[in-house]
Design a protein around this motif. Structure first.
Motif, PDB file in Angstrom:
ATOM      1  N   ALA A   1       0.825  -1.214   0.000  1.00  0.00           N
ATOM      2  CA  ALA A   1       0.000   0.000   0.000  1.00  0.00           C
ATOM      3  C   ALA A   1       0.858   1.262   0.000  1.00  0.00           C
ATOM      4  O   ALA A   1       0.605   2.213  -0.760  1.00  0.00           O
ATOM      5  CB  ALA A   1      -0.932  -0.018   1.217  1.00  0.00           C
ATOM      6  N   SER A   2       1.867   1.267   0.835  1.00  0.00           N
ATOM      7  CA  SER A   2       2.714   2.456   0.945  1.00  0.00           C
ATOM      8  C   SER A   2       3.449   2.717  -0.373  1.00  0.00           C
ATOM      9  O   SER A   2       3.492   3.859  -0.861  1.00  0.00           O
ATOM     10  CB  SER A   2       3.715   2.254   2.088  1.00  0.00           C
ATOM     11  OG  SER A   2       4.513   3.393   2.221  1.00  0.00           O
TER      12      SER A   2
ATOM     13  N   CYS B   1       1.090   4.126  -2.959  1.00  0.00           N
ATOM     14  CA  CYS B   1       0.791   5.546  -2.735  1.00  0.00           C
ATOM     15  C   CYS B   1       1.939   6.426  -3.239  1.00  0.00           C
ATOM     16  O   CYS B   1       1.710   7.435  -3.915  1.00  0.00           O
ATOM     17  CB  CYS B   1       0.561   5.803  -1.246  1.00  0.00           C
ATOM     18  SG  CYS B   1      -1.011   5.171  -0.661  1.00  0.00           S
ATOM     19  N   ASP B   2       3.162   6.024  -2.902  1.00  0.00           N
ATOM     20  CA  ASP B   2       4.324   6.817  -3.326  1.00  0.00           C
ATOM     21  C   ASP B   2       4.432   6.868  -4.849  1.00  0.00           C
ATOM     22  O   ASP B   2       4.801   7.897  -5.422  1.00  0.00           O
ATOM     23  CB  ASP B   2       5.611   6.218  -2.737  1.00  0.00           C
ATOM     24  CG  ASP B   2       5.658   6.387  -1.228  1.00  0.00           C
ATOM     25  OD1 ASP B   2       4.887   7.236  -0.716  1.00  0.00           O
ATOM     26  OD2 ASP B   2       6.427   5.668  -0.571  1.00  0.00           O
TER      27      ASP B   2
ATOM     28  N   TRP C   1       0.947   8.830  -6.269  1.00  0.00           N
ATOM     29  CA  TRP C   1       0.485  10.102  -5.706  1.00  0.00           C
ATOM     30  C   TRP C   1       0.733  11.299  -6.638  1.00  0.00           C
ATOM     31  O   TRP C   1      -0.184  12.120  -6.841  1.00  0.00           O
ATOM     32  CB  TRP C   1       1.128  10.354  -4.344  1.00  0.00           C
ATOM     33  CG  TRP C   1       0.807  11.710  -3.828  1.00  0.00           C
ATOM     34  CD1 TRP C   1       1.581  12.830  -3.897  1.00  0.00           C
ATOM     35  CD2 TRP C   1      -0.427  12.131  -3.245  1.00  0.00           C
ATOM     36  NE1 TRP C   1       0.937  13.908  -3.377  1.00  0.00           N
ATOM     37  CE2 TRP C   1      -0.309  13.511  -2.965  1.00  0.00           C
ATOM     38  CE3 TRP C   1      -1.616  11.478  -2.922  1.00  0.00           C
ATOM     39  CZ2 TRP C   1      -1.326  14.249  -2.383  1.00  0.00           C
ATOM     40  CZ3 TRP C   1      -2.629  12.207  -2.335  1.00  0.00           C
ATOM     41  CH2 TRP C   1      -2.483  13.574  -2.069  1.00  0.00           C
TER      42      TRP C   1
ATOM     43  N   ASP D   1      -2.375  13.601  -7.585  1.00  0.00           N
ATOM     44  CA  ASP D   1      -2.399  14.973  -7.049  1.00  0.00           C
ATOM     45  C   ASP D   1      -2.475  15.989  -8.189  1.00  0.00           C
ATOM     46  O   ASP D   1      -3.288  16.932  -8.162  1.00  0.00           O
ATOM     47  CB  ASP D   1      -1.129  15.176  -6.208  1.00  0.00           C
ATOM     48  CG  ASP D   1      -0.941  16.624  -5.800  1.00  0.00           C
ATOM     49  OD1 ASP D   1      -1.851  17.165  -5.139  1.00  0.00           O
ATOM     50  OD2 ASP D   1       0.104  17.213  -6.143  1.00  0.00           O
TER      51      ASP D   1
ATOM     52  N   ARG E   1      -5.505  18.593  -8.862  1.00  0.00           N
ATOM     53  CA  ARG E   1      -5.250  20.034  -8.821  1.00  0.00           C
ATOM     54  C   ARG E   1      -5.709  20.704 -10.113  1.00  0.00           C
ATOM     55  O   ARG E   1      -6.281  21.787 -10.116  1.00  0.00           O
ATOM     56  CB  ARG E   1      -3.754  20.288  -8.613  1.00  0.00           C
ATOM     57  CG  ARG E   1      -3.353  20.275  -7.149  1.00  0.00           C
ATOM     58  CD  ARG E   1      -1.915  20.713  -6.961  1.00  0.00           C
ATOM     59  NE  ARG E   1      -0.973  19.681  -7.350  1.00  0.00           N
ATOM     60  CZ  ARG E   1      -0.146  19.778  -8.396  1.00  0.00           C
ATOM     61  NH1 ARG E   1      -0.161  20.848  -9.154  1.00  0.00           N
ATOM     62  NH2 ARG E   1       0.681  18.810  -8.658  1.00  0.00           N
TER      63      ARG E   1
ATOM     64  N   HIS F   1      -9.769  17.989  -1.924  1.00  0.00           N
ATOM     65  CA  HIS F   1      -8.594  17.433  -2.597  1.00  0.00           C
ATOM     66  C   HIS F   1      -8.144  16.107  -1.982  1.00  0.00           C
ATOM     67  O   HIS F   1      -7.956  15.109  -2.676  1.00  0.00           O
ATOM     68  CB  HIS F   1      -7.464  18.471  -2.549  1.00  0.00           C
ATOM     69  CG  HIS F   1      -6.257  18.053  -3.318  1.00  0.00           C
ATOM     70  ND1 HIS F   1      -5.359  17.116  -2.865  1.00  0.00           N
ATOM     71  CD2 HIS F   1      -5.784  18.447  -4.532  1.00  0.00           C
ATOM     72  CE1 HIS F   1      -4.405  16.949  -3.736  1.00  0.00           C
ATOM     73  NE2 HIS F   1      -4.638  17.754  -4.779  1.00  0.00           N
ATOM     74  N   GLU F   2      -7.980  16.068  -0.660  1.00  0.00           N
ATOM     75  CA  GLU F   2      -7.481  14.858   0.005  1.00  0.00           C
ATOM     76  C   GLU F   2      -8.470  13.697  -0.145  1.00  0.00           C
ATOM     77  O   GLU F   2      -8.072  12.563  -0.379  1.00  0.00           O
ATOM     78  CB  GLU F   2      -7.243  15.144   1.484  1.00  0.00           C
ATOM     79  CG  GLU F   2      -6.155  16.165   1.747  1.00  0.00           C
ATOM     80  CD  GLU F   2      -4.769  15.518   1.853  1.00  0.00           C
ATOM     81  OE1 GLU F   2      -4.682  14.393   2.364  1.00  0.00           O
ATOM     82  OE2 GLU F   2      -3.785  16.148   1.408  1.00  0.00           O
ATOM     83  N   ASP F   3      -9.749  14.031  -0.002  1.00  0.00           N
ATOM     84  CA  ASP F   3     -10.763  12.972  -0.137  1.00  0.00           C
ATOM     85  C   ASP F   3     -10.771  12.414  -1.556  1.00  0.00           C
ATOM     86  O   ASP F   3     -10.900  11.201  -1.755  1.00  0.00           O
ATOM     87  CB  ASP F   3     -12.149  13.532   0.202  1.00  0.00           C
ATOM     88  CG  ASP F   3     -12.277  13.845   1.690  1.00  0.00           C
ATOM     89  OD1 ASP F   3     -11.462  13.305   2.470  1.00  0.00           O
ATOM     90  OD2 ASP F   3     -13.169  14.632   2.050  1.00  0.00           O
TER      91      ASP F   3
ATOM     92  N   GLN G   1      -7.825  10.137  -2.058  1.00  0.00           N
ATOM     93  CA  GLN G   1      -8.051   8.823  -1.437  1.00  0.00           C
ATOM     94  C   GLN G   1      -9.011   7.982  -2.277  1.00  0.00           C
ATOM     95  O   GLN G   1      -8.770   6.800  -2.519  1.00  0.00           O
ATOM     96  CB  GLN G   1      -8.615   9.035  -0.037  1.00  0.00           C
ATOM     97  CG  GLN G   1      -8.753   7.747   0.758  1.00  0.00           C
ATOM     98  CD  GLN G   1      -9.194   8.026   2.184  1.00  0.00           C
ATOM     99  OE1 GLN G   1      -8.595   8.860   2.857  1.00  0.00           O
ATOM    100  NE2 GLN G   1     -10.236   7.343   2.618  1.00  0.00           N
TER     101      GLN G   1
ATOM    102  N   LEU H   1      -7.182   6.690  -5.346  1.00  0.00           N
ATOM    103  CA  LEU H   1      -6.266   5.573  -5.089  1.00  0.00           C
ATOM    104  C   LEU H   1      -7.040   4.271  -4.845  1.00  0.00           C
ATOM    105  O   LEU H   1      -6.630   3.200  -5.304  1.00  0.00           O
ATOM    106  CB  LEU H   1      -5.379   5.903  -3.880  1.00  0.00           C
ATOM    107  CG  LEU H   1      -4.237   6.877  -4.200  1.00  0.00           C
ATOM    108  CD1 LEU H   1      -3.603   7.411  -2.918  1.00  0.00           C
ATOM    109  CD2 LEU H   1      -3.179   6.210  -5.070  1.00  0.00           C
ATOM    110  N   ILE H   2      -8.158   4.371  -4.130  1.00  0.00           N
ATOM    111  CA  ILE H   2      -8.980   3.168  -3.911  1.00  0.00           C
ATOM    112  C   ILE H   2      -9.533   2.652  -5.243  1.00  0.00           C
ATOM    113  O   ILE H   2      -9.551   1.449  -5.515  1.00  0.00           O
ATOM    114  CB  ILE H   2     -10.118   3.478  -2.908  1.00  0.00           C
ATOM    115  CG1 ILE H   2      -9.520   3.712  -1.524  1.00  0.00           C
ATOM    116  CG2 ILE H   2     -11.142   2.353  -2.868  1.00  0.00           C
ATOM    117  CD1 ILE H   2     -10.511   4.246  -0.511  1.00  0.00           C
TER     118      ILE H   2
ATOM    119  N   VAL I   1      -6.896   0.797  -7.120  1.00  0.00           N
ATOM    120  CA  VAL I   1      -6.676  -0.563  -6.626  1.00  0.00           C
ATOM    121  C   VAL I   1      -7.782  -1.495  -7.124  1.00  0.00           C
ATOM    122  O   VAL I   1      -7.524  -2.602  -7.598  1.00  0.00           O
ATOM    123  CB  VAL I   1      -6.629  -0.574  -5.077  1.00  0.00           C
ATOM    124  CG1 VAL I   1      -6.665  -1.996  -4.544  1.00  0.00           C
ATOM    125  CG2 VAL I   1      -5.379   0.141  -4.590  1.00  0.00           C
TER     126      VAL I   1
END
Lengths: 193, 440
Positions: free
Chosen positions: A14-15, A18-19, A22, A26, A30, A40-42, A45, A48-49, A52
């Motif tokens: 997962a990590s 994301c890296d 992202w 992002d 934007r 933006h953050e929601d 997320q 990314l879901i 997957v």
């Protein structure tokens, strides 16, 4: 390896995922909702879901970055349709606070905001798909194939939407004497310079 | 482009006013990674569910397929638990006992070190020898639909159970219904002196006592109900069609019960464990061919296994079985049994077979005239030969195709020689049709 692990549903990656994704997620958010959007953050997320859960559909036809942009754009479009009850998508997108903070003359900044508001108003009044294709391609610089993936349309249909969108925007601005005058003045200044 | 001029200017204004914003890092990376971990776990669960559903679906499909086969329905529903149909699908050629008596007289199965009663659902591995009781038959089959019925008193060995399914009939009779064979698959039954290969059919193979009236000194009788069967014996191959029997011209095949009647209480001994019998066999059959032999027993062997109790005291017979691990107790080459009368002039028989085979070959290749000529020559040259009836029947059919009158004449000739022959119905039909055509 990363893709195989994601396909297998390995939570240990997962990590790393994301890296890896992202930056594209992002950047796309934007571009589509503005740099200071509260969601933006929601949206990141959610994107990314979605990446997957739809990784099985990624066949390697394009780069992983392009595919991540397309998926993210779809998430954003769905979100915008739910969120915006009034036609202010492009007004919020094109006219953000950073313009006001730009290091230019106050009168110039004010005029720019007014012109962008008028353009956004015309875009919000247009056929939504045509307007998005115009913004994504002509303003944000995505190529036709990328726009087609983002809007889930064929390249040919996207090309057609783009041509009709440009024409519709031209016709709308042509009926806005104030904006025509601004553009004419701008053309004259460019010609003199 | 002039039609899009304002759009172009709008693009320039917007792009100039919106420089590319700098990237930003997630404010709560931990939350983001946690959400992605949750999504990955969900994905893994979904994959497992999909796999389970796929496996269950395949098993259900296999179950439905197997249960729609009427010949194995009873067996599988009675014997197999839930996972069994999938196994039946993957091992469609596995042989199992489909039907056996439940009253204790079910017969016995002999393996290398196995002597046990035949039970429904029992798997039959190569080398197993089945002995049917005198009071009932035993049915074995595969999930593919092939079904063999070992008639009362019969003894059958499963020689091979791979793509080639091969059985050896040691005694009695077996009826076979064979499903259509896939490319590369074969189904064969060996008897003492013949090899019968199947091409998707129903037929019966029986072992009979010596028949002095039969030109062919074979104790094997084959009758075909459906399809085509090849019988190879004495270096010759004959293809049998529905209604035909082999050898042609011999006494009709008796039912197994009659054949096996005197053998009610069967004593079974292995050669390796009954040295006395082995020596006796060697004396009667000098060759080392592991043929089964049926002979009166003078005394029971120490390790004899007694079959179900007889209802009457018929004469006791002993079957000497091949030692465990030996090959099939039959050969495809014809070998007269030890007690059989001396073989007749082989050259004459070979000539008959050659003529008959040549006629069939000509027929298969579409050379009807040659086929008729060869059959006519066979009948004239060997009027009492083993193939005469078949030759007359075949000649009648071939003639009828081109000339109804000639066909009717040949049919009359057949009926005059064989008023109750296997082709009687065809012959009578040809005669009747010709007679009807002659009527004004």
């Amino acid at each position: 390896m990363l893709l195989a692990a994601v396909r297998a549903g390995d939570p240990m990656v997962a990590s790393a995922l994301c890296d890896r994704l992202w930056p594209q997620v992002d950047k796309t958010i934007r571009r589509l909702v503005g740099r200071r959007d509260a969601d933006h953050e929601d949206l990141a997320q959610l994107a990314l879901i979605e990446l997957v859960s739809t990784i099985g559909r990624y066949r390697g036809d394009c780069s992983l970055d392009t595919w991540a942009q397309a998926v993210t754009a779809n998430v954003v479009f769905k979100h915008l349709r739910r969120r915006r009850v009034e036609n202010r998508i492009f007004a919020d997108l094109l006219v953000d606070d950073d313009i006001a903070a730009a290091p230019t003359h106050v009168e110039r900044r004010s005029a720019t905001r007014e012109i962008l508001n008028k353009i956004a108003k015309h875009l919000d009044g247009m056929n939504e798909r045509r307007a998005w294709v115009f913004v994504l391609h002509d303003v944000m610089g995505y190529d036709l194939r990328e726009v087609a993936q983002m809007t889930k349309a064929s390249v040919a249909a996207t090309q057609s939407l783009l041509v009709r969108g440009r024409r519709e925007l031209h016709d709308r601005i042509g009926q806005d004497p104030a904006l025509v005058e601004v553009f004419a003045k701008s053309d004259g200044e460019e010609a003199r310079s | 482009m002039s039609g899009e001029r304002y759009a172009e200017q709008a693009r320039r204004w917007v792009r100039a006013a919106r420089p590319e914003a700098p990237p930003r890092l997630p404010s709560d990376r931990h939350r983001l990674v946690g959400a992605v971990q949750g999504a990955l776990r969900t994905r893994r669960r979904k994959r497992m569910v999909v796999r389970s559903v796929t496996v269950l679906g395949a098993a259900a499909a296999a179950l439905a397929l197997v249960l729609t086969r009427p010949d194995v329905h009873g067996h599988l529903t009675a014997q197999a638990p839930a996972p069994a149909p999938a196994k039946a699908s993957t091992h469609a050629r596995d042989l199992t006992v489909v039907r056996a008596n439940t009253d204790g007289s079910s017969g016995i199965a002999l393996g290398e070190d196995v002597v046990k009663p035949v039970r429904r659902g029992m798997m039959l591995q190569p080398g197993i020898q089945l002995v049917a009781p005198n009071a009932g038959d035993v049915q074995i089959g595969t999930a593919q639909g092939t079904l063999l019925t070992l008639e009362p008193g019969g003894t059958l060995t499963v020689t091979e159970a791979t793509e080639t399914q091969r059985f050896a009939l040691l005694r009695g009779a077996v009826r076979a219904r064979v499903t259509k064979l896939a490319p590369g698959e074969r189904f064969l039954i060996n008897s003492v002196d013949a090899e019968i290969e199947v091409h998707g059919t129903q037929f019966r193979v029986a072992l009979v006592e010596g028949d002095a009236g039969c030109a062919v000194h074979s104790t094997t009788r084959v009758s075909v109900t459906e399809g085509v069967v090849s019988v190879r014996s004495a270096g010759q191959e004959v293809r049998l069609h529905p209604g035909e029997e082999w050898p042609a011209g011999c006494a009709p095949v008796r039912v197994a019960a009659e054949v096996a009647k005197p053998a009610a209480p069967v004593r079974i001994a292995r050669r390796s464990k009954a040295p006395g019998h082995t020596r006796h066999m060697a004396a009667e059959a000098p060759s080392e061919a592991p043929e089964p032999s049926v002979e009166p027993a003078t005394e029971p062997a120490a390790d004899h296994t007694t079959a179900p109790a007889p209802t009457q005291p018929p004469p006791v017979r002993t079957i000497a079985l091949p030692a465990p691990g030996t090959s099939a107790p039959v050969a495809s080459e014809a070998r007269p049994p030890a007690s059989a009368p001396p073989v007749g002039p082989v050259s004459q028989l070979k000539e008959q077979n050659d003529l008959f085979a040549a006629a069939y070959r000509a027929k298969r290749e579409g050379r009807e005239t040659d086929a008729i000529r060869l059959l006519t020559r066979l009948v004239r040259r060997f009027p009492d030969g083993i193939h005469v009836e078949s030759a007359l029947a075949e000649r009648m059919k071939l003639l009828a195709v081109g000339d109804a009158t000639a066909g009717a004449d040949a049919a009359s000739e057949y009926l005059s020689h064989y008023p109750s022959g296997f082709a009687r119905a065809d012959a009578e039909r040809l005669v009747a049709r010709s007679a009807a055509a002659r009527k004004p």
